[in-house]
Design a protein around this motif. Sequence first.
Motif, mmCIF file in Angstrom:
data_model
loop_
_atom_site.group_PDB
_atom_site.id
_atom_site.type_symbol
_atom_site.label_atom_id
_atom_site.label_comp_id
_atom_site.label_asym_id
_atom_site.label_seq_id
_atom_site.Cartn_x
_atom_site.Cartn_y
_atom_site.Cartn_z
ATOM 1 N N ASN A 1 0.890 4.170 -2.825
ATOM 2 C CA ASN A 1 0.681 5.585 -2.530
ATOM 3 C C ASN A 1 1.856 6.440 -2.981
ATOM 4 O O ASN A 1 1.668 7.540 -3.516
ATOM 5 N N ARG B 1 0.833 -1.201 0.000
ATOM 6 C CA ARG B 1 0.000 0.000 0.000
ATOM 7 C C ARG B 1 0.870 1.255 0.000
ATOM 8 O O ARG B 1 0.558 2.239 -0.676
ATOM 9 N N SER C 1 -2.041 9.356 3.564
ATOM 10 C CA SER C 1 -2.197 7.930 3.839
ATOM 11 C C SER C 1 -0.890 7.260 4.228
ATOM 12 O O SER C 1 -0.891 6.093 4.601
ATOM 13 N N THR D 1 -3.171 11.525 -0.861
ATOM 14 C CA THR D 1 -2.351 10.328 -0.987
ATOM 15 C C THR D 1 -1.208 10.360 0.016
ATOM 16 O O THR D 1 -0.908 9.356 0.667
ATOM 17 N N TRP E 1 1.695 6.854 -6.794
ATOM 18 C CA TRP E 1 0.685 7.804 -7.266
ATOM 19 C C TRP E 1 0.948 9.217 -6.765
ATOM 20 O O TRP E 1 0.560 10.191 -7.423
#
Length: 844
Positions: free
Chosen positions: A535, A531, A626, A623, A538
Amino acid sequence: MAPDLSSAARARDALGVSEAARLAGWLRDYRPLPGVPDELFDAMGRPRDYWLSFLGDFAEYQEADFKSRFSLATRHIRDTGVSYRIYGEENERSWPLNPLPLLLSEAEWAQIAAGVEQRANLMEALLRDFYGPANLVADGAVPAAALTGSKDFLRPMRGIEPPGGRYIQLYAADLGRGPDGRWWVLDDRTQAPSGAGYALENRLVLSRAFPNLYNAMNVQRLAPFFDDLRKGLAQTAERSDPRICLMTPGPFSETYFEQAHLARYLGFLLVEGDDLVARDGRVYIRTIAGLRRADVIWRRVDADFVDPLELNGASRLGVPGLIEAIRSGGVAVLNMPGSGVLESKALLGFLPKLCRRLLGEELKMPNVATWWCGQPTERAHVERELETLAIAPAFDGPGADGVTSKTRLMADLSEAQRQAFLTRFNDRPGDFVGQEVVRLSTTPVLRDSQISPAPFVLRVYAAATPQGMRIMSGGFCRVSQRPDVRAVSMGDDASTADVWVIADKLVERVSLLANKEDVQVRRILGHLPSRAADNLYWLGRYLERAEATLRLVRSLCTSLMDSEAALHGSGETLERLQELLISWEAIGEEDDGARANAIAAHALFDQEAYGSVTSLVRRARRTAASMRERLSADFWTLLTNLESRLVQNAPHELSEAEALQEVETALQILAALAGLAQENMNRGAGWRFLDMGRRIERGINTCRFARAVAGEAATTDDLDLLLDLADSQISYRARYLVGLALTPVLDMVMLDPFNTRSLAFQVVALKEHLAALPALLDDGMLEEPSRILLPLATQVETADAASFDTDSILAFERTLLRLSDAVADRYFLRGANAVPTSKSTALA
C-alpha cells in the motif's frame, strides 16, 4: 413530577448574570419524558449536583466561544477521518459527537462496575463449560437447542483449551436504566466488542474542546484501562515480548477507523487475513523480511469467517488453518472463536440461575425479562402477550423475510408483515424470544443552544488483566435523535456522547511510563507487513502520477496564457501534450482537438477517467485508508482535503487561468505531502517503500516525457516543454547560457545525478533503498530486484546523451516496469510466495 429547581437557584448564585440566565433557561425549558428516568434529575425531581456543577461551568462559555471551541473539535474529527460506515454503504460517515457528556457519579459507577465484572466472569465460566465438559447441557440447565441453534456455536472449538487460558479478553455490556432507576443489561457483547476506540476518541475530542471544564470535574481517566488491556493481551502469549496483532476485516469494515486507531494507540500490528499464514501449528505474519511469528491475535473478524478450512468456506477474511493453530496452542486468539454464542437472546432467560450455579451469587445486574419460545411454557406466555411484548430473533442472523431480523413490536408491522411473522413463528418458534418492552432512560443533549432529553444506551467494557477484571471508567454512549426508542444503533441516525465518571476527590494524573528496568532500549522499527509495504508503494506511485498529470496540465495552461513564452499550446507540441494525456487515460480520445481549457477540466476533474487527477488522488486516499494507522494525522488531513477540493470544485467549464489556479493549489498540497513524508516519517522500511513508489513512477514518467517530445526532430517548444515537465528550467538556464539544445536537455533530464527529477537520480535513490531492505536468503546472492536495477544503474552512469534515441529511452522505461514487478513479487508476499527466510531468526 415537576423538577425541583431549588438547588439550581443556589447554583445560579455563584454565576454571573448572563451565565445564570443561561443556566436557568436550560433548566426551565428542560422537559423529561413522562415516566422515564432522566440523568439530569434524580427520582425526587431535583437536579443532580454534578450535573448542576457541570452545566454551571458550561454556561460560562459564551455562545461564540463555545461554538468556536466545538467547531475546532469537530474539525479534528473531520481532518483526522474519525468515521464509521453503515453496513452496505460504500462511503464513510463523519463521526457524530454531542458536546454534552453523559455524567455518572463515582458511587453509581461502582455499582455498574460490580455488575459488569460479575457478568464478564459469568460469560467466561459459561464458555468454559459449553466448549468443555458441557455439564450445563447434560444436566438440562441449558437446552441444547438454545446453544446449538446459534451460528456462533462452533463445533470445531469443542475440547480446545484456549491458549493463554481465557476465552474472553474483552467483554462489553449494553446497559439502560429501567423505570425503577436500576441499570439493566440490554445485550451482551462477547464476539468482538466494538466502540472502545471510539470512546477513546470521544474523550480526546471533548477534553481538547473544554480542557478546563474536563479537569475541574475530576473525570476518571481512560488510559489506565487500555494499558491494562494491553498487558492482559501480552500475558496470554508464551513469550515475554510477544508480537500482538489486531485482526481487521479490512477498510470496508463498519468500524475500520476504530480498529486502526486502537492498533496505533496500543502499538499493535493491524493485519488482515491475507497478512497471516498458518503453518505447523503456528501463525505467521507475511513481512518484507519473510514470515514472522504472531503470538496474539486480537480478533475483530466474526468467528465464522476466521478460518475457511474448518468454518465458512466462502470466507476471504480469515486464515486457512487458524483453528488448527489454536488447537495446537501455537497462537492465542481473543476473543476465542465461538464466544459470540453468548450474544444469543435465547440464553438471557437462563442467566439468573446459571449465575447462582456457576458463581454462587445472585445476578447483580439483571437483563431484560426474556422468554425463549423454544420451550412450551415460555412460548405459550409469548403467544398470550404477543401484542405487549417485543419480539426478537433468538439467534443472530437476518430473517429470511427481513421482518424477523430485528426486534419489533407487532403493532409496528403491516398486515402482510404480521402474517409473514406468524407463519415463521408457528413453523420455527425456537427462532424467537419475547422480551419486556423497556423504554430507555434519557440524558441531556445540546440541540440549537438548548438542552433536551434524549434516550441513550451505555456500553461498558471489562478487560481481563494480570490483576483480574478491569472495568473502563467510562464507556461508549449512543444517543438517539428520536424521543421514544427501544434500541439505539449507529445505523439509526444516532449520535454519541463521551462518558464522564465523576470522582469524589481530585483525580491524579496517571503516568503510563513503564519502569526503566522493564523496557529494553531498541532502535529496530519492526518488520513491515507485506500488505502495508504494498500500500505504501502504490500510495507513492499514485501521488507521483497525479503530480505528473498536474504538470502536464500546468504546462498546457501556462503556455496559452504567456504570450512571450514558447507556445506549447499550438501546433505539434499541443498535439503531443494531448497524446500524453490520452495515453494516460486522463482524457478520452473524443477530447482530442478540444479547446485547451476543456482538456484541462477533464484531466483535472473527470471522475470517470482512470488517469485524471481526481481519480488518481481518490485511489491514493483509498490506498492510504487501508493503512491509516501508519500515517500521521497531518498527512491524512492534507490528502483528504485534496480529494474533497477536487471533487467539490469540479466545474463544468473553466478558463485557463482558473485551471492553472487549481493546478497550482493541488501541486502545493502534493508538495506538502512529500515534505511530510521526507521530514516526519521514520527512515524505516515503510518510508522506503513509499519513496520507492515515487522514484519508480517518476523515472517511468520522465522516460515517457522524453520519448514524447525529445526525438531527433524536437523543436525548441518541445525541449522547453520537457524542461517544464521535469521542473528543470531554472537549473538548465543557470548552467547553459547558449539556449536550448537537444543533447544538454536530455543529459539534464535523463542522466544528471544531481537533478532530483532526472532518471539517474531516481536510480541512485532506488539502489540505496534496495540495499537497506532485508534479504530473504543469507547466501550472498543478489535478489531479483537488484539483478534488474544494478545493470540499469551502470547503463545510466555510462550513457551518453548524444547517442540517445527513443528506443534507448524506451529500454530504460521497460526496465523500470520490470523492476516494479520484481519488487512486488519479492516483497508483497501473497499466497504461495510467502516463504520463510533461511536465517535462524526467520520465524521468530
